[in-house]
Enzyme design. Sequence first.
Site, PDB file in Angstrom:
ATOM      1  N   ASN A  10       0.965  -1.142  -0.204  1.00  0.00           N
ATOM      2  CA  ASN A  10       0.190   0.148  -0.278  1.00  0.00           C
ATOM      3  C   ASN A  10       1.117   0.870   0.344  1.00  0.00           C
ATOM      4  O   ASN A  10       1.432   1.526   0.912  1.00  0.00           O
ATOM      5  CB  ASN A  10      -0.842  -0.084   1.394  1.00  0.00           C
ATOM      6  CG  ASN A  10      -1.635   1.332   1.436  1.00  0.00           C
ATOM      7  OD1 ASN A  10      -1.996   1.824   0.542  1.00  0.00           O
ATOM      8  ND2 ASN A  10      -2.455   1.391   2.551  1.00  0.00           N
TER       9      ASN A  10
ATOM     10  N   CYS B 229      -0.143   5.546   1.784  1.00  0.00           N
ATOM     11  CA  CYS B 229      -1.034   6.000   3.120  1.00  0.00           C
ATOM     12  C   CYS B 229       0.121   7.351   3.300  1.00  0.00           C
ATOM     13  O   CYS B 229       0.881   7.127   2.830  1.00  0.00           O
ATOM     14  CB  CYS B 229      -0.536   5.328   3.644  1.00  0.00           C
ATOM     15  SG  CYS B 229       0.653   3.601   4.175  1.00  0.00           S
TER      16      CYS B 229
ATOM     17  N   GLY C 292     -15.447   1.394  -6.138  1.00  0.00           N
ATOM     18  CA  GLY C 292     -16.806   1.494  -6.854  1.00  0.00           C
ATOM     19  C   GLY C 292     -17.416   0.908  -7.614  1.00  0.00           C
ATOM     20  O   GLY C 292     -18.870   0.509  -7.877  1.00  0.00           O
TER      21      GLY C 292
ATOM     22  N   SER D  31     -16.575  -1.328  -0.921  1.00  0.00           N
ATOM     23  CA  SER D  31     -16.975  -0.677  -0.323  1.00  0.00           C
ATOM     24  C   SER D  31     -18.501  -1.404  -0.320  1.00  0.00           C
ATOM     25  O   SER D  31     -19.908  -1.298   0.425  1.00  0.00           O
ATOM     26  CB  SER D  31     -17.258   0.302  -0.742  1.00  0.00           C
ATOM     27  OG  SER D  31     -16.810   1.312  -0.102  1.00  0.00           O
TER      28      SER D  31
HETATM   29  C1  LIG Z   1     -13.021   1.392   5.749  1.00  0.00           C
HETATM   30  C2  LIG Z   1     -12.136   1.103   5.054  1.00  0.00           C
HETATM   31  C3  LIG Z   1     -10.433   0.898   5.413  1.00  0.00           C
HETATM   32  C4  LIG Z   1      -9.882   0.873   4.265  1.00  0.00           C
HETATM   33  N1  LIG Z   1      -8.362   0.406   4.509  1.00  0.00           N
HETATM   34  C5  LIG Z   1      -7.457   0.141   3.842  1.00  0.00           C
HETATM   35  C6  LIG Z   1      -6.280  -0.391   4.232  1.00  0.00           C
HETATM   36  O1  LIG Z   1      -6.311  -0.889   5.319  1.00  0.00           O
HETATM   37  N2  LIG Z   1      -5.477  -0.892   2.978  1.00  0.00           N
HETATM   38  C7  LIG Z   1      -5.457  -0.210   1.357  1.00  0.00           C
HETATM   39  O2  LIG Z   1      -4.579  -0.322   1.074  1.00  0.00           O
HETATM   40  N3  LIG Z   1      -6.770   0.130   1.561  1.00  0.00           N
HETATM   41  C8  LIG Z   1      -7.673  -0.012   2.259  1.00  0.00           C
HETATM   42  N4  LIG Z   1      -8.977   1.028   1.830  1.00  0.00           N
HETATM   43  C9  LIG Z   1      -8.840   0.928   0.326  1.00  0.00           C
HETATM   44  C10 LIG Z   1     -10.214   0.385  -0.508  1.00  0.00           C
HETATM   45  O3  LIG Z   1      -9.107  -0.726  -0.165  1.00  0.00           O
HETATM   46  C11 LIG Z   1     -10.183  -0.016  -1.397  1.00  0.00           C
HETATM   47  O4  LIG Z   1      -9.183   0.998  -2.492  1.00  0.00           O
HETATM   48  C12 LIG Z   1     -11.299   1.452  -1.932  1.00  0.00           C
HETATM   49  O5  LIG Z   1     -12.061   1.979  -1.289  1.00  0.00           O
HETATM   50  C13 LIG Z   1     -12.136   2.171  -3.096  1.00  0.00           C
HETATM   51  O6  LIG Z   1     -12.728   0.649  -3.029  1.00  0.00           O
HETATM   52  P1  LIG Z   1     -14.179   0.310  -3.352  1.00  0.00           P
HETATM   53  O7  LIG Z   1     -14.501   1.796  -3.788  1.00  0.00           O
HETATM   54  O8  LIG Z   1     -15.007  -0.672  -3.654  1.00  0.00           O
HETATM   55  O9  LIG Z   1     -14.869   0.421  -1.518  1.00  0.00           O
HETATM   56  C14 LIG Z   1     -10.178   0.967   3.080  1.00  0.00           C
HETATM   57  C15 LIG Z   1     -11.612   1.204   2.895  1.00  0.00           C
HETATM   58  C16 LIG Z   1     -12.320   1.901   3.704  1.00  0.00           C
HETATM   59  C17 LIG Z   1     -14.124   2.530   2.692  1.00  0.00           C
END
Ligand SMILES: Cc1cc2nc3c(=O)[nH]c(=O)nc-3n(C[C@H](O)[C@H](O)[C@H](O)COP(=O)(O)O)c2cc1C
Length: 299
Positions: free
Chosen positions: A122, A125, A240, A262
Site C-alpha cells: 500500500n 498511505c 466503486g 464498499s
Molecule cells: C473502511 C475502509 C478501510 C480501508 N482500509 C484499507 C487498508 O487498510 N489498506 C488499503 O490498501 N486500502 C484500504 N481501503 C481502501 C480500499 O481497499 C479500496 O481501495 C477503496 O475503498 C476503493 O474501493 P471501493 O470503492 O470498492 O470501496 C479501505 C477502505 C475503506 C472504506
Amino acid sequence: MTTQFLGTPLKNIMVLASGILGNSGDILKRVHKNGCGLVTMKSIGPEPRDGHKNPTVIDLGHGMINAVGLPSPGYLDMEAEWEALGSRDFPVIASIYGGSVKEYRDVARYVSAKKPDFIEINISCPNSEKHGMIFGVSPQSSHEVVAAVKAVIDVPLIAKLTPQAPDIAQIARSCEDAGADAICAVNTVGPGMVIDIESQKPVLAFKKGGMSGPVIKPIAVRCVYDIFEAVGIPIIGLGGITTGEDAVEMVMAGAHLVGIGSAVKYRGIDVFAKVTAEMDAWLDAHDTTLEEIRGAAHE
Ligand SMILES: Cc1cc2nc3c(=O)[nH]c(=O)nc-3n(C[C@H](O)[C@H](O)[C@H](O)COP(=O)(O)O)c2cc1C
C-alpha cells in the site's frame, strides 16, 4: 468462470479489497466461500496503531468517506491470524504499509515468510518519512520502495496505487520497472470532508477522510484505463464496483481482476457471488467472454 493470476488459479476474477473485513482467518474464509476468488488482508504495518477516534466511517449513500487511520496490531503481533491462515484452502493477498523504505522492507520480509500467495504494498498511505507525502505520488519513491520490497520477498508483488498521483500511468510504469508483478488501482480518493450543519462541525472525528464507493468509480475506471496503456503487467481494478455491469466496465478499461470494497456494505458479504452472476449474465447476453472484452475500450 475460473482464471489464472500470476500463476495462481482463482475460481473467479473477484477480489476483496484491503481493510474492509479485517484479518481474521474465519471472516476471510467466509468471504471466499461467498464467491470471492482472492481475498486481501487489511494493511499490516511496522508498529501497533490504534487508528483514529470514532466516527471513522460515514455512508453517504452514493459512496463512503473514511478515516480509520490504518489501525494495526503491528506485524510482530499477528501470530493467531497467521496460524489460522496457515491451513487455509483459499488464496490470500497480504497488504503491508510502512513509513519508510526500511519499514516496508522489514514488514515485507517477515510477512513473506508467512507464505501469503501475494504481497500488496500500500504505497498510498500518507504516513511516510517524507513529511506526509505519500510514496505513490512520486515515480522515484515508488520505484525505490518496490525494488526494496521485491528484493526480500519470494511471492509475487502487487503495488497498490493512489489516484492522487498527477500521472498514475507514470507511477505504474516505475513500479513495473522496479519489479512489480501486478498493479492494484485504486485506493481511496481524497481527502474529502462532510460537515454536520446542525453542530457546524466536521462529522469525522479526524475531520477529513478518503472517499470510496460508486462516487469514485469514474476516477477508478480512468486510472485503470491509463495504467493499461502504460504497463504489460496485470491490473486489479478497484473503486466503486457494485454491480456486474460495473465489473464489465472495469474489465473493458483493462482490469484482469476486479476488486470490491464498499459494496460489501451495500450488498452484503455475498456481493462477490452476486456480481459474478450478473457479469456472467451480461457476457452470455452479449455472446462474449472476459478475454474478448478485456481492454476493449482501448480499441
Ligand atoms: C473502511 C475502509 C478501510 C480501508 N482500509 C484499507 C487498508 O487498510 N489498506 C488499503 O490498501 N486500502 C484500504 N481501503 C481502501 C480500499 O481497499 C479500496 O481501495 C477503496 O475503498 C476503493 O474501493 P471501493 O470503492 O470498492 O470501496 C479501505 C477502505 C475503506 C472504506
